[in-house]
Design a protein around this motif. Structure first.
Motif, PDB file in Angstrom:
ATOM      1  N   ILE A  76     -72.238 -45.186 -18.173  1.00  0.00           N
ATOM      2  CA  ILE A  76     -73.485 -45.263 -18.726  1.00  0.00           C
ATOM      3  C   ILE A  76     -74.425 -44.255 -18.114  1.00  0.00           C
ATOM      4  O   ILE A  76     -75.107 -43.548 -18.921  1.00  0.00           O
ATOM      5  CB  ILE A  76     -74.165 -46.712 -18.526  1.00  0.00           C
ATOM      6  N   GLY A  77     -74.233 -43.886 -16.803  1.00  0.00           N
ATOM      7  CA  GLY A  77     -75.018 -42.917 -16.150  1.00  0.00           C
ATOM      8  C   GLY A  77     -74.648 -41.393 -16.878  1.00  0.00           C
ATOM      9  O   GLY A  77     -75.284 -40.477 -16.880  1.00  0.00           O
ATOM     10  N   ASP A  78     -73.532 -41.297 -17.023  1.00  0.00           N
ATOM     11  CA  ASP A  78     -72.913 -40.078 -17.800  1.00  0.00           C
ATOM     12  C   ASP A  78     -73.079 -39.808 -19.356  1.00  0.00           C
ATOM     13  O   ASP A  78     -72.935 -38.934 -19.869  1.00  0.00           O
ATOM     14  CB  ASP A  78     -71.558 -39.901 -17.450  1.00  0.00           C
ATOM     15  N   GLY A  79     -73.718 -40.877 -19.858  1.00  0.00           N
ATOM     16  CA  GLY A  79     -74.370 -40.782 -21.108  1.00  0.00           C
ATOM     17  C   GLY A  79     -73.259 -41.679 -22.288  1.00  0.00           C
ATOM     18  O   GLY A  79     -73.298 -41.399 -23.434  1.00  0.00           O
ATOM     19  N   LEU A  80     -72.575 -42.600 -21.830  1.00  0.00           N
ATOM     20  CA  LEU A  80     -71.835 -43.293 -22.664  1.00  0.00           C
ATOM     21  C   LEU A  80     -72.739 -44.053 -23.689  1.00  0.00           C
ATOM     22  O   LEU A  80     -73.684 -44.771 -23.377  1.00  0.00           O
ATOM     23  CB  LEU A  80     -70.852 -44.428 -22.009  1.00  0.00           C
ATOM     24  N   PRO A  81     -72.542 -44.063 -24.898  1.00  0.00           N
ATOM     25  CA  PRO A  81     -73.423 -44.824 -25.824  1.00  0.00           C
ATOM     26  C   PRO A  81     -73.136 -46.169 -25.773  1.00  0.00           C
ATOM     27  O   PRO A  81     -71.771 -46.643 -25.911  1.00  0.00           O
ATOM     28  CB  PRO A  81     -73.106 -44.395 -27.228  1.00  0.00           C
ATOM     29  N   VAL A  82     -74.017 -47.102 -25.595  1.00  0.00           N
ATOM     30  CA  VAL A  82     -73.577 -48.451 -25.605  1.00  0.00           C
ATOM     31  C   VAL A  82     -74.810 -49.280 -26.349  1.00  0.00           C
ATOM     32  O   VAL A  82     -75.709 -48.977 -26.519  1.00  0.00           O
ATOM     33  CB  VAL A  82     -73.970 -49.016 -23.740  1.00  0.00           C
ATOM     34  N   PHE A  83     -74.046 -50.576 -26.929  1.00  0.00           N
ATOM     35  CA  PHE A  83     -74.970 -51.413 -27.709  1.00  0.00           C
ATOM     36  C   PHE A  83     -74.915 -52.727 -26.984  1.00  0.00           C
ATOM     37  O   PHE A  83     -73.752 -53.285 -26.919  1.00  0.00           O
ATOM     38  CB  PHE A  83     -74.566 -51.371 -29.155  1.00  0.00           C
ATOM     39  N   GLY A  84     -75.866 -53.214 -26.455  1.00  0.00           N
ATOM     40  CA  GLY A  84     -76.095 -54.600 -26.008  1.00  0.00           C
ATOM     41  C   GLY A  84     -76.714 -55.688 -26.990  1.00  0.00           C
ATOM     42  O   GLY A  84     -77.766 -55.356 -27.380  1.00  0.00           O
ATOM     43  N   SER A  85     -76.185 -56.864 -27.326  1.00  0.00           N
ATOM     44  CA  SER A  85     -76.724 -57.820 -27.988  1.00  0.00           C
ATOM     45  C   SER A  85     -77.027 -58.985 -27.093  1.00  0.00           C
ATOM     46  O   SER A  85     -76.221 -59.352 -26.456  1.00  0.00           O
ATOM     47  CB  SER A  85     -75.870 -58.288 -29.036  1.00  0.00           C
ATOM     48  N   CYS A  86     -78.117 -59.536 -27.137  1.00  0.00           N
ATOM     49  CA  CYS A  86     -78.553 -60.785 -26.564  1.00  0.00           C
ATOM     50  C   CYS A  86     -78.260 -60.471 -24.775  1.00  0.00           C
ATOM     51  O   CYS A  86     -78.948 -59.947 -24.085  1.00  0.00           O
ATOM     52  CB  CYS A  86     -77.784 -62.129 -26.925  1.00  0.00           C
ATOM     53  N   ALA A  87     -77.351 -61.071 -24.476  1.00  0.00           N
ATOM     54  CA  ALA A  87     -76.821 -60.902 -23.013  1.00  0.00           C
ATOM     55  C   ALA A  87     -76.715 -59.527 -22.549  1.00  0.00           C
ATOM     56  O   ALA A  87     -77.004 -59.145 -21.415  1.00  0.00           O
ATOM     57  CB  ALA A  87     -75.532 -61.886 -22.654  1.00  0.00           C
TER      58      ALA A  87
END
Length: 215
Positions: A76-87
């Motif tokens: 994530i720190g290196d820029g990985l796209p992430v999608f988080g829903s709810c938790a």
């Protein structure tokens, strides 16, 4: 570093808890090649990652048990796209209100999230939301013991809000007193307080797949 598979980016779904199959199905419909992720080696092969709903403190412990916490923080720190829903939204926040003292955060979003915020008054509800960046009319959103964003940093784009059920602990929260933030984006990190994977509408997942392609 992960490589896209032709025109279809490879998007992982963290497969430790939650609606993994539902997210996989929606990502496939949205144009990605979706794969479950349980190990660091699998994480290294994806172009983006979905953090599904579930129980955020349990997911935090499982990330440690499966030796995924630090590798995921690093990506994530290196820029990985992430999608988080709810938790997933809770895990991505820089700070969580009403969380457990030993709960681990992944970072990626400059937000303060209140855990189980709506759950104190209703267990679940459904509503149609105006969602910035998603064409085709309102998005039908399902909230299940959902969080909300209490505070958003200057670099965070608010994508959707919902009418507030009332003050929480005497604090009306950010923005208008009558609304709560339930969807945000910061760079290539996207999060929703609701569960778009269970409605049959893949538009939010399409938005994320486009973020992965752009990255």
């Amino acid at each position: 570093m992960a490589r896209a598979s032709g025109a279809r980016p490879v998007v992982g779904v963290l497969a430790l808890q939650g609606a993994v199959r539902e997210h996989v199905a929606m990502l496939e419909r949205a144009g990605a090649r979706a794969v479950p992720v349980r190990r660091a080696a699998e994480l290294s092969e994806v172009d983006g990652l979905v953090l599904p709903g579930g129980e955020s403190t349990t997911m935090s412990r499982l990330l440690e048990s499966f030796a995924l916490l630090e590798p995921l923080r690093a990506r994530i720190g290196d820029g990985l796209p992430v999608f988080g829903s709810c938790a997933g939204m809770i895990l991505l926040a820089r700070q969580v209100l009403d969380g457990r003292p030993d709960q681990q955060q992944l970072g990626g979003l400059d937000v303060v999230v209140r855990r189980n915020a709506f759950g104190r008054q209703v267990d679940s509800f459904e509503v149609d939301l105006d969602f910035a960046g998603v064409a085709g009319g309102p998005v039908h959103a399902v909230f299940i013991r959902a969080p909300w964003v209490e505070k958003a940093g200057a670099g965070v784009e608010v994508l959707a809000t919902v009418a507030s059920p009332g003050p929480q602990d005497g604090d009306p929260g950010p923005g208008d007193a009558g609304t709560r933030i339930v969807a945000v984006r910061q760079g290539s990190v996207l999060a929703t307080a609701f569960h778009p994977e269970i409605t049959g509408d893949e538009r939010v997942h399409r938005l994320f797949v486009e973020l992965v392609r752009e990255a």
